[in-house]
Design a protein around this motif. Structure first.
Motif, short mmCIF file in Angstrom:
data_model
loop_
_atom_site.label_atom_id
_atom_site.label_comp_id
_atom_site.label_asym_id
_atom_site.label_seq_id
_atom_site.Cartn_x
_atom_site.Cartn_y
_atom_site.Cartn_z
N GLY A 87 0.81 -1.22 0.00
CA GLY A 87 0.00 0.00 0.00
C GLY A 87 0.83 1.26 0.00
N VAL A 88 1.98 1.22 0.70
CA VAL A 88 2.87 2.39 0.70
C VAL A 88 3.35 2.68 -0.72
N GLY A 89 3.81 1.65 -1.42
CA GLY A 89 4.28 1.84 -2.79
C GLY A 89 3.18 2.32 -3.72
N SER A 90 1.98 1.75 -3.59
CA SER A 90 0.86 2.17 -4.43
C SER A 90 0.47 3.61 -4.16
N ALA A 91 0.49 4.02 -2.89
CA ALA A 91 0.12 5.39 -2.56
C ALA A 91 1.15 6.39 -3.08
N ILE A 92 2.44 6.04 -3.00
CA ILE A 92 3.47 6.92 -3.53
C ILE A 92 3.29 7.09 -5.04
N LEU A 93 2.99 5.99 -5.71
CA LEU A 93 2.77 6.05 -7.16
C LEU A 93 1.53 6.88 -7.49
N ALA A 94 0.47 6.71 -6.71
CA ALA A 94 -0.76 7.47 -6.95
C ALA A 94 -0.55 8.95 -6.69
N GLU A 95 0.18 9.29 -5.64
CA GLU A 95 0.45 10.71 -5.36
C GLU A 95 1.26 11.33 -6.48
N SER A 96 2.22 10.59 -7.00
CA SER A 96 3.02 11.09 -8.11
C SER A 96 2.15 11.34 -9.34
N ALA A 97 1.20 10.43 -9.58
CA ALA A 97 0.30 10.62 -10.72
C ALA A 97 -0.59 11.84 -10.51
N LEU A 98 -1.10 12.04 -9.30
CA LEU A 98 -1.92 13.21 -9.02
C LEU A 98 -1.14 14.50 -9.19
N SER A 99 0.10 14.52 -8.69
CA SER A 99 0.92 15.72 -8.83
C SER A 99 1.24 15.97 -10.30
N PHE A 100 1.47 14.90 -11.06
CA PHE A 100 1.75 15.05 -12.48
C PHE A 100 0.55 15.65 -13.21
N LEU A 101 -0.66 15.33 -12.75
CA LEU A 101 -1.89 15.84 -13.36
C LEU A 101 -2.28 17.21 -12.82
N GLY A 102 -1.47 17.75 -11.90
CA GLY A 102 -1.78 19.06 -11.33
C GLY A 102 -2.75 19.03 -10.17
N LEU A 103 -2.99 17.86 -9.59
CA LEU A 103 -3.91 17.72 -8.47
C LEU A 103 -3.18 17.33 -7.19
N GLY A 104 -1.90 17.59 -7.14
CA GLY A 104 -1.11 17.25 -5.95
C GLY A 104 -1.06 18.41 -4.97
N VAL A 105 -0.02 18.41 -4.13
CA VAL A 105 0.14 19.47 -3.15
C VAL A 105 0.38 20.79 -3.86
N ALA A 106 -0.02 21.87 -3.21
CA ALA A 106 0.07 23.18 -3.83
C ALA A 106 1.52 23.65 -3.93
N LEU A 107 1.82 24.33 -5.01
CA LEU A 107 3.13 24.95 -5.18
C LEU A 107 3.32 26.05 -4.14
N PRO A 108 4.56 26.35 -3.71
CA PRO A 108 5.83 25.81 -4.23
C PRO A 108 6.33 24.57 -3.48
N THR A 109 5.47 23.91 -2.69
CA THR A 109 5.91 22.71 -1.99
C THR A 109 6.35 21.66 -2.99
N PRO A 110 7.59 21.17 -2.89
CA PRO A 110 8.06 20.20 -3.88
C PRO A 110 7.54 18.80 -3.60
N SER A 111 7.35 18.05 -4.65
CA SER A 111 7.02 16.63 -4.56
C SER A 111 7.60 15.95 -5.79
N TRP A 112 7.81 14.65 -5.72
CA TRP A 112 8.42 13.94 -6.84
C TRP A 112 7.53 14.00 -8.07
N GLY A 113 6.23 13.84 -7.89
CA GLY A 113 5.33 13.94 -9.02
C GLY A 113 5.30 15.34 -9.60
N GLY A 114 5.37 16.35 -8.74
CA GLY A 114 5.41 17.72 -9.21
C GLY A 114 6.66 18.01 -10.01
N LEU A 115 7.79 17.43 -9.61
CA LEU A 115 9.03 17.60 -10.39
C LEU A 115 8.89 16.98 -11.77
N LEU A 116 8.24 15.83 -11.86
CA LEU A 116 8.01 15.21 -13.16
C LEU A 116 7.08 16.06 -14.02
#
Length: 319
Positions: free
Chosen positions: A246-275
């Protein structure tokens, strides 16, 4: 009674280490957690320790800006860059001596942003997995222990939730509410519990009529006490492997959300946001996508390896 984990601690450790790569995965995840906890000391434009001659301060931990008085002595962070400071004159620099993993489109150090972004990924991964464990164990425990109409009703609810794609539910929740770290954790945790619930339900059906449960009831223990103190601890051992997955799946899902612009708000960095920010620069700034992608890949693989190792180690038939 021994739990369904099957065996003493030395036997569990031996079976766990027998899984190829399990020890390396644990070391990697432990190192990642340590780096995340010490991120203000490791990557910061402010020094870790500073002295004015009469007093000593710790600017990196206090979040203060540079004071008006001069520092006579200071110890800089190993990576002396803030994850949010903008330096347009250093934008899109490739990996080199000053910026080990290069800079992004605003001149921010990629390594510093990755180190601070790991806090988002790990928080989402671990907290949402624990939330799913708590919800799934409670619901599955009730279904398996009481059976009958309670079991039938809960089983139908689980089937309804499973019918919807996991990421679809998360996207719906995050889009309805304002995207934030708490929203993402809640959406992931409250949509990924059916697997835990099914497994705990099955274990509860097996354990509820065993001798140790009957003895507890005969001694006058209430149903809630038998469920919480005697049955759930024995039913949770096989579920621990699901937590790692579940930890791995959640990290992957958060990265996908950040990649789609639905992650944590800028300028807070996240791995998905960097992608996501690297998408427009893939042709001439390869490092913006490579290093965050490798971090996500390595972390998800490590979680899956640990999950596989836990599943084998908790299996009494794998002695």
């Amino acid at each position: 009674m021994k739990s369904s984990g099957g065996g003493d601690l030395p036997g569990f450790t031996r079976r766990f280490r027998r899984r190829r790569g399990a020890s390396a995965a644990v070391i990697y995840l432990f190192a990642l957690v340590v780096v995340t906890l010490l991120r203000s000391m490791i990557a910061n434009a402010l020094p870790v320790v500073a002295s004015s001659g009469t007093s000593i301060s710790f600017p990196a931990f206090s979040g203060q800006t540079r004071p008006s008085y001069p520092w006579r002595f200071s110890i800089p962070a190993p990576i002396p860059f803030s994850p949010t400071d903008v330096h347009l004159g250093e934008r899109l620099q490739p990996p080199g001596e000053s910026h080990w993993l290069g800079t992004d489109e605003l001149g921010r150090d990629v390594l510093a942003r990755m180190i601070h972004g790991s806090a988002v990924s790990l928080a989402v991964g671990f907290i949402s997995a624990l939330l799913a464990l708590f919800v799934g164990s409670a619901i599955g425990g009730l279904a398996g222990y009481y059976g009958g109409g309670v079991d039938w009703t809960i089983s139908r609810v689980i089937e309804i939730v499973v019918c919807f794609p996991f990421l679809f539910i998360v996207l719906a929740v995050v889009s309805i509410f304002e995207p934030s770290l708490i929203t993402i954790i809640g959406a992931l945790g409250l949509s990924s519990w059916p697997m835990e619930a099914r497994l705990v339900r099955g274990e509860m059906l097996r354990l509820r009529d065993m001798d140790f449960a009957e003895s507890a009831r005969a001694s006058g223990a209430t149903s809630s006490r038998v469920l919480v103190r005697h049955l759930l601890p024995n039913a949770l051992a096989p579920v621990l492997a699901l937590v790692a997955f579940g930890v791995g799946s959640a990290i992957l899902a958060e990265s996908a959300l950040s990649f789609l612009g639905l992650g944590v708000a800028l300028p807070t960095p996240s791995w998905g946001g960097l992608l996501a920010s690297a998408e427009d620069y893939l042709g001439h700034a390869w490092w913006l996508a490579l290093f965050p992608g490798l971090a996500i890949f390595a972390t998800v693989v490590a979680c899956n390896v640990v999950g596989d190792a836990l599943r084998e180690a908790l299996d009494p038939k794998s002695a």
